[in-house]
Motif scaffolding. Sequence first.
Motif, short mmCIF file in Angstrom:
data_model
loop_
_atom_site.label_atom_id
_atom_site.label_comp_id
_atom_site.label_asym_id
_atom_site.label_seq_id
_atom_site.Cartn_x
_atom_site.Cartn_y
_atom_site.Cartn_z
N UNK A 1 0.77 -1.23 0.00
CA UNK A 1 0.00 0.00 0.00
C UNK A 1 0.80 1.28 0.00
N UNK A 2 2.14 1.19 0.00
CA UNK A 2 2.97 2.39 0.05
C UNK A 2 2.82 3.23 -1.21
N UNK A 3 2.90 2.61 -2.40
CA UNK A 3 2.81 3.36 -3.66
C UNK A 3 1.44 4.03 -3.81
N UNK A 4 0.31 3.32 -3.57
CA UNK A 4 -0.99 3.99 -3.65
C UNK A 4 -1.11 5.16 -2.67
N UNK A 5 -0.54 5.00 -1.47
CA UNK A 5 -0.60 6.09 -0.48
C UNK A 5 0.15 7.32 -0.97
N UNK A 6 1.32 7.10 -1.57
CA UNK A 6 2.12 8.23 -2.07
C UNK A 6 1.45 8.90 -3.27
N UNK A 7 0.84 8.12 -4.15
CA UNK A 7 0.11 8.69 -5.28
C UNK A 7 -1.05 9.55 -4.78
N UNK A 8 -1.76 9.07 -3.78
CA UNK A 8 -2.87 9.81 -3.21
C UNK A 8 -2.38 11.10 -2.55
N UNK A 9 -1.27 11.01 -1.85
CA UNK A 9 -0.70 12.16 -1.15
C UNK A 9 -0.36 13.30 -2.10
N UNK A 10 0.26 12.97 -3.24
CA UNK A 10 0.79 14.00 -4.11
C UNK A 10 -0.15 14.45 -5.22
N UNK A 11 -1.09 13.59 -5.65
CA UNK A 11 -1.86 13.92 -6.85
C UNK A 11 -3.38 13.95 -6.68
N UNK A 12 -3.90 13.36 -5.62
CA UNK A 12 -5.34 13.42 -5.40
C UNK A 12 -5.84 14.85 -5.22
N UNK A 13 -5.10 15.73 -4.51
CA UNK A 13 -5.57 17.11 -4.34
C UNK A 13 -5.75 17.85 -5.67
N UNK A 14 -4.98 17.46 -6.70
CA UNK A 14 -5.09 18.11 -8.00
C UNK A 14 -6.24 17.55 -8.83
N UNK A 15 -6.95 16.54 -8.30
CA UNK A 15 -8.08 15.96 -9.00
C UNK A 15 -7.70 14.96 -10.07
#
Length: 283
Positions: free
Chosen positions: A255-269
């Motif tokens: 789950x580390x990679x999905x967490x990092x993707x969410x951290x950096x790019x989810x706010x940008x939609x």
Amino acid sequence: MVEVRGRRIAAALLAAATVLGAGTACGIADAGEGSVADKDTLVIGVNGDQPGLGERKGGTFEGFDIDIAKEIARRLGVTGANVTFKQVTSATREKMIQDGDVDLVVASYSVTPERKVKVSFAGPYYVAHQDILVRESDAGKIRSIDDLKGRRLCRVPGSVSFPRVHDEQGVAAVPVEADGYAGCLTELTGGRLDAVSTDDLILAGLAAKASGNGPPLTIVNAPFTDEPYGVGLRKGDADGCEAVNKAITQMYQDGTAPRLLDKWFRPAGLKVTTTVPQFEGCV
């Protein structure tokens, strides 16, 4: 007759010794380069001008690629002060690997056949997609790659982005040079170009950085390529490649990679993919 035979034996022994010596010397040279799988310290090449991916702030680097690089190093057994980051650019990555200036490159480094001739790639650790960033006021005019014809498009030396549009897709965009994507952002918000085309992760970071400063920006959401982000390493380091692939697999499994993707790019939609990519294979 005995003398002739003796000379032949001596010559054969000398030739064998020469071959053995050459082989030993090559072996020593190869061992001296070493595999990243066996190193106690690592120098990792990263970008410094890509918000959300690899951005230099003061004396430190931050972003998705930086976090991925730290995780890879940790899973190779290298942590803390034994990990050093060195800034690379699209134009310098291959040479810095070949010259031994860096051990690994984690820098939105798309795997291409041309690059695989010069360096080896582990991964990819993510598959991005080329898209287009425009001023929000121009969103109605630029809806796809075809709408870039005759428009000013950013070109960064060493990057595949402009050639993807102009050469591969045959769209006659007008190049506007910039040293890096931070420069592209400045030119776009300043009205000196019409669009930036590159990987969607980079575009999301640029749009987030520009938020509240200058004209609003938007991603067209018309992807036109796949861009597998690989980890660059010295050509022929199969052991290192396999070790990095193992680390990447573990990051998706735990789950580390999905967490990092969410951290950096989810706010940008940006909608991201959270399953482990298909690896290129270590050659």
